[in-house]
Design a protein around this motif. Structure first.
Motif, short mmCIF file in Angstrom:
data_model
loop_
_atom_site.label_atom_id
_atom_site.label_comp_id
_atom_site.label_asym_id
_atom_site.label_seq_id
_atom_site.Cartn_x
_atom_site.Cartn_y
_atom_site.Cartn_z
N TRP A 92 3.18 65.40 11.59
CA TRP A 92 3.76 66.50 12.63
C TRP A 92 3.28 67.94 12.22
N LEU A 93 3.01 68.67 13.32
CA LEU A 93 2.58 69.98 12.69
C LEU A 93 3.99 70.98 12.81
N THR A 94 3.83 71.89 12.01
CA THR A 94 4.94 72.65 11.76
C THR A 94 5.74 73.54 13.14
N ASP A 95 4.98 73.47 14.16
CA ASP A 95 5.58 73.95 15.53
C ASP A 95 6.03 72.77 16.34
N GLY A 96 6.13 71.54 15.54
CA GLY A 96 6.79 70.53 16.55
C GLY A 96 5.94 69.68 17.23
N HIS A 97 4.66 69.86 17.36
CA HIS A 97 3.75 69.15 17.87
C HIS A 97 3.26 68.00 16.88
N VAL A 98 2.87 67.03 17.53
CA VAL A 98 2.11 65.74 16.73
C VAL A 98 0.46 65.61 16.97
N LEU A 99 0.07 65.09 16.00
CA LEU A 99 -1.49 64.36 16.20
C LEU A 99 -0.89 63.04 16.71
N ARG A 100 -1.45 62.73 18.07
CA ARG A 100 -1.00 61.71 18.82
C ARG A 100 -1.28 60.39 18.18
N THR A 101 -0.19 59.52 18.21
CA THR A 101 -0.27 58.34 17.43
C THR A 101 -0.91 57.12 17.95
N HIS A 102 -1.06 57.54 19.48
CA HIS A 102 -1.76 56.47 20.43
C HIS A 102 -2.32 57.31 21.27
N THR A 103 -3.02 56.60 22.47
CA THR A 103 -3.58 57.37 23.46
C THR A 103 -2.68 57.29 24.58
N ASN A 141 4.11 62.21 23.51
CA ASN A 141 3.78 61.12 22.53
C ASN A 141 4.96 59.95 22.46
N PHE A 142 6.27 60.46 22.54
CA PHE A 142 7.34 59.68 22.28
C PHE A 142 8.29 59.44 23.21
N ASP A 143 8.86 60.43 23.85
CA ASP A 143 10.06 60.40 24.70
C ASP A 143 9.95 59.65 26.16
N ALA A 144 8.61 60.13 26.62
CA ALA A 144 8.33 59.62 27.86
C ALA A 144 7.81 58.13 27.86
N LEU A 145 7.91 57.69 26.33
CA LEU A 145 7.33 56.27 26.22
C LEU A 145 8.66 55.47 26.12
N ASN A 146 9.83 56.01 26.27
CA ASN A 146 10.81 55.20 26.26
C ASN A 146 11.26 54.84 24.65
N MET A 147 10.82 55.90 23.84
CA MET A 147 10.88 55.55 22.39
C MET A 147 12.25 56.17 21.99
N PRO A 148 13.21 55.68 21.57
CA PRO A 148 14.51 56.41 21.35
C PRO A 148 14.19 57.61 19.90
N PRO A 149 15.22 58.44 19.79
CA PRO A 149 14.97 59.59 19.11
C PRO A 149 14.98 58.85 17.54
N ASP A 150 15.70 57.70 17.26
CA ASP A 150 15.63 57.19 15.92
C ASP A 150 14.51 56.19 15.66
N HIS A 151 13.61 56.20 16.49
CA HIS A 151 12.56 55.09 16.43
C HIS A 151 11.77 55.41 15.07
N PRO A 152 11.60 54.31 14.29
CA PRO A 152 10.82 54.52 13.03
C PRO A 152 9.40 55.39 13.11
N ALA A 153 8.85 54.85 14.26
CA ALA A 153 7.41 55.47 14.43
C ALA A 153 7.39 57.03 14.46
N ARG A 154 8.49 57.65 14.80
CA ARG A 154 8.76 59.28 14.74
C ARG A 154 8.61 59.68 13.34
#
Ligand code: 2NL
Length: 340
Positions: A161-172, A141-154
């Protein structure tokens, strides 16, 4: 004397029978004449006082009158029953040869309809239609799209965020990342589906929305190719030629990135409330795929490049049908849905 009484009774009762309008009106007439305490019984009792000769002839007359009245009552009663039956047959018939009404048909949700139209259009242009999980890894959802670790969308304020570290996708977009992992270029694909953002819901914000993202990867793809496909897409959606313009826009996954505007379809560009007097309506973000995004998914950016875009279906449906409250789309309200 008795003969006269019998004759009068018969005539009077026959008239009352004829005047009765229903079985209910008939019954009291019958009781009064033929009942155990009725007029005929009364006369019969009085006949005991007569001489034997008179009694015999009067008795005959009385029996004849009784029989005539009983028959008249019976006939009248049957008339009522006949007409009641006729009325029922007239009112209650059904035509068994008519075709059955069949099941009540539903209809496709307006977002499903527009999604199907756009899928058809891209399939005709040689694109694959891909599907993917709604619960995604942070990587896809984030890393592979070149979104830096501190990007506000995260941030948890924007993302579920799910408790196990997964996310509900924020885009397709992650569906397209998976497409790049799985297939070799040249590649044309679209990824329609639901996406989720941690929004406070109001008339123009929903936590669940629909989009179609698309990308084409080949050799020497240019902004001219991007514009050609976007204009073809928009002409298909709006069923006429549209004038577009590009403004610079920033997204980590494209470089250069653009906001694509269309000339307002309501006023033709002269200015109106829909375009807020600007003559232009912002429609979709797009751009050339950032070389980092290609590299992360294992493609050599010196050999391959491409364009990508994101199209919000929810807003498109609201524009097409003039829907002013986004919440109607997920409400399940049949009064709303039956209009489509
Ligand atoms: C949006 C997002 C855009 C893309 C999405 C994309 C995906 C990959 C690589 C590069 Cl895998 N780009 N998607 C590109 C430009 C804009 O918009 O939320 N649109 C409503």
């Amino acid at each position: 004397m008795v003969e006269k009484e019998i004759g009068e009774l018969q005539a009077k009762t026959l008239a009352a029978i004829a005047a009765a309008r229903s079985t209910e009106e008939l019954e009291p007439v019958r009781v009064a004449a033929l009942g155990r305490k009725g007029t005929l019984a009364q006369i019969s009792k009085e006949m005991g006082k007569l001489s034997p000769e008179l009694r015999a002839s009067a008795g005959k007359l009385l029996n004849a009158a009784k029989q005539a009245l009983e028959e008249a009552f019976e006939r009248r009663k049957q008339e009522f029953e006949q007409s009641a039956l006729r009325a029922r047959l007239e009112a209650e018939w059904i035509d068994l040869t008519l075709p059955a009404p069949g099941p009540r048909l539903g209809s496709l949700h307006p977002i499903t309809q527009i999604q199907a139209e756009i899928e058809d259009l891209f399939v005709s242009l040689g694109f694959m239609v891909l599907d993917g999980p709604e619960v995604e890894t942070e990587y896809h959802n984030f890393d592979a799209l070149n979104m830096p670790p501190d990007h506000p969308a995260r941030d948890a304020q924007d993302t579920f965020w799910l408790t196990d570290g997964h996310v509900l996708r924020t885009h397709t977009s992650p569906v397209q990342v998976r497409g790049m992992e799985r297939f070799q270029p040249p590649l044309r694909m679209i990824a329609p589906g639901r996406a989720f953002r941690n929004e406070s819901v109001d008339a123009s914000h929903e936590h669940t929305f629909y989009q179609i993202e698309g990308m084409m990867i080949d050799h020497d793809v240019s902004v001219a190719h991007l514009l050609y496909f976007m204009k073809t897409l928009l002409a298909g959606i709006f069923r006429r030629e549209v004038t577009v313009r590009l403004r610079p826009g920033f997204f980590p996954f494209v470089e250069p990135g653009f906001e694509l505007d269309i000339q307002c379809l309501i006023c033709g560009g002269s200015g109106c409330p829909v375009c807020k007097q600007s003559g232009w309506v912002e429609l979709l973000p797009c751009g050339l795929v950032n070389p980092n995004v290609l590299r992360i998914s294992g493609l050599d950016p010196d050999r391959w490049n491409g364009f990508a875009f994101g199209l919000g279906l929810t807003r498109l449906v609201m524009m097409r049908y003039g829907i002013d409250d986004i919440r109607l789309l997920q409400s399940g309200d049949l009064r709303f849905l039956q209009q489509f």
